[in-house]
Design an enzyme around this catalytic site. Structure first.
Site, PDB file in Angstrom:
ATOM      1  N   ASP A  98      38.094  33.089  28.737  1.00  0.00           N
ATOM      2  CA  ASP A  98      39.026  34.218  28.792  1.00  0.00           C
ATOM      3  C   ASP A  98      40.472  33.758  28.909  1.00  0.00           C
ATOM      4  O   ASP A  98      41.386  34.582  28.844  1.00  0.00           O
ATOM      5  CB  ASP A  98      38.681  35.120  29.985  1.00  0.00           C
ATOM      6  CG  ASP A  98      37.800  36.295  29.578  1.00  0.00           C
ATOM      7  OD1 ASP A  98      37.472  36.415  28.387  1.00  0.00           O
ATOM      8  OD2 ASP A  98      37.441  37.106  30.462  1.00  0.00           O
ATOM      9  N   ASP A 237      27.210  39.796  40.409  1.00  0.00           N
ATOM     10  CA  ASP A 237      25.903  39.299  40.811  1.00  0.00           C
ATOM     11  C   ASP A 237      25.142  40.283  41.705  1.00  0.00           C
ATOM     12  O   ASP A 237      23.971  40.589  41.463  1.00  0.00           O
ATOM     13  CB  ASP A 237      26.027  37.932  41.487  1.00  0.00           C
ATOM     14  CG  ASP A 237      27.161  37.870  42.509  1.00  0.00           C
ATOM     15  OD1 ASP A 237      27.635  38.935  42.937  1.00  0.00           O
ATOM     16  OD2 ASP A 237      27.570  36.753  42.891  1.00  0.00           O
TER      17      ASP A 237
END
Length: 395
Positions: A98, A237
């Site tokens: 990114d 997560d």
């Protein structure tokens, strides 16, 4: 003993100061409640052999490594270690950049890895790490997906030890133990010994271990069933684990480290990291509460509620235990009408037995550090519990 103490305290509080007394009693009751929830979850622990489980076949595996402007030296160590991973089946490494770095692109191609970048592809960098991982997921095809943070150096045997657990039905992922480079004596409690050394073992015993974002091997079919990595929370997560468990998927914990990474090196870094964890957990608690989440089993609900309630206890109730002596010294008042000696005898016995119980249930290590961690970070948890109210799901 705790119930006896609460009963005694409720009958002997000082009627001259009912507000302070009852706040204290509520804090004590919540403390005992959280202790019961935690100890109930930690009653049985499951351990796995260090050699892991031999794979039943050679799965095709995609390794996703998201990056975003980390130092090139850090990324280099991770990528070079990724090239040394042993696996008999098809293994393809994807560097998801990114940061659109020319250095990272050149490094990935030199090592023979697939380089993907949302900025270079003209795509918006939305949903942080989760969005980047989903970008990689859409551009890969392996049966299993291993995720590694850019600063997590994997062991060569990571797949050999984790992939074998995928032979069990409905196993969505296997999380390996997190290990970090830390200062001597770990002053910031980055090792999180109670969580990684005890709590995850207890959750594994119920097939509901939490994913921790790195060093975790996913089954692609499970991720595709929930539409990929969860994006509505910043930390993907926990929320991904939550959604998978709500769909009836199971998860395992491999209680041996298979990667090692960096951890916060300043107190401000610790505040930022722990604050984000608290914010995301409390967003789930307020806007997708485990009590009402369809598909979760009873044990799932208890686990996720315990995590959220620990932040509430640390941020709002634990500080009261430290403020009460100050109030007593400044005003000369007391919250109990009985002689202080009687209080110290009963509360002292309760405290001593609770310390012994926690020491035993936490395998003798780290419980004191865990308590200091909760106590010392109360301003961070207080602020982020409140912040969570202003960031609803989809907001």
């Amino acid at each position: 003993v705790g119930l006896f103490y609460l009963a005694w305290a409720s009958f002997h509080h000082n009627d001259a100061h009912p507000v302070v007394a009852w706040i204290y009693l509520i804090a004590e009751a919540f403390c005992l409640w959280l202790f019961i929830l935690s100890m109930g979850g930690l009653w049985r622990l499951r351990f796995k052999a260090e050699e892991g489980l031999a794979p039943d076949r050679d799965y095709s595996v995609d390794l996703l490594i998201p990056t975003c402007r980390e130092p090139i030296g850090v990324i280099t160590k991770t990528l070079e270690a990724a090239r040394a991973i042993r696996w008999k089946g098809a293994l393809k490494v994807y560097v998801l950049d990114d940061g659109a770095s020319d250095e990272v692109q050149a490094l990935a191609r030199r090592l023979g890895f697939e380089y993907l970048s949302r900025p270079r592809a003209g795509l918006p960098q939305v949903n942080a790490k989760a969005g980047n991982l989903n970008f990689g997921l859409k551009n890969s095809t392996g049966e299993l997906v291993l995720t590694l943070d850019a600063d997590q150096v994997p062991a060569p045997e990571i797949l050999e030890k984790l992939a074998g657990y995928m032979k069990f039905d409905r196993v969505a992922y296997v999380q390996s133990k997190q290990q970090y480079f830390v200062y001597e004596n770990d002053p910031f409690y980055n090792k999180s010994e109670v969580f990684y050394g005890v709590v995850q073992l207890a959750m594994d015993n119920m097939d509901t271990a939490m994913a921790c974002g790195s060093g975790v091997l996913y089954r692609r079919a499970a991720l595709e069933e929930i539409g990929g990595f969860a994006e509505w929370n910043l930390v993907e997560d926990l929320t991904t684990s939550y959604e998978l468990h709500a769909r009836g998927w199971r998860s395992f914990y491999f209680n041996h480290p298979l990667s090692r990474g960096l951890s916060p090196t300043t107190i401000w870094g610790v505040y930022q990291q722990r604050g984000q964890w608290a914010l995301d957990t409390m967003r789930i608690f307020f806007f997708d509460n485990p009590l009402f989440k369809r598909g979760l089993s009873f044990k799932n609900r208890v686990h996720y509620l315990t995590v959220a309630q620990s932040y509430i206890f640390s941020g709002f109730l634990l500080p009261f235990f430290f403020l009460l002596p100050v109030w007593t010294c400044l005003t000369g008042n007391a919250i109990f009408s009985q002689n202080i000696g009687q209080y110290l005898a009963i509360r002292g016995l309760y405290f001593f037995l609770m310390v012994l119980a926690i020491h035993y249930m936490c395998l003798g290590g780290g419980a004191g550090n865990q308590f200091r961690h909760l106590a010392g970070l109360f301003p961070v948890y207080f602020i982020n519990v409140i912040r969570a109210l202003f960031y609803p799901k989809g907001g």
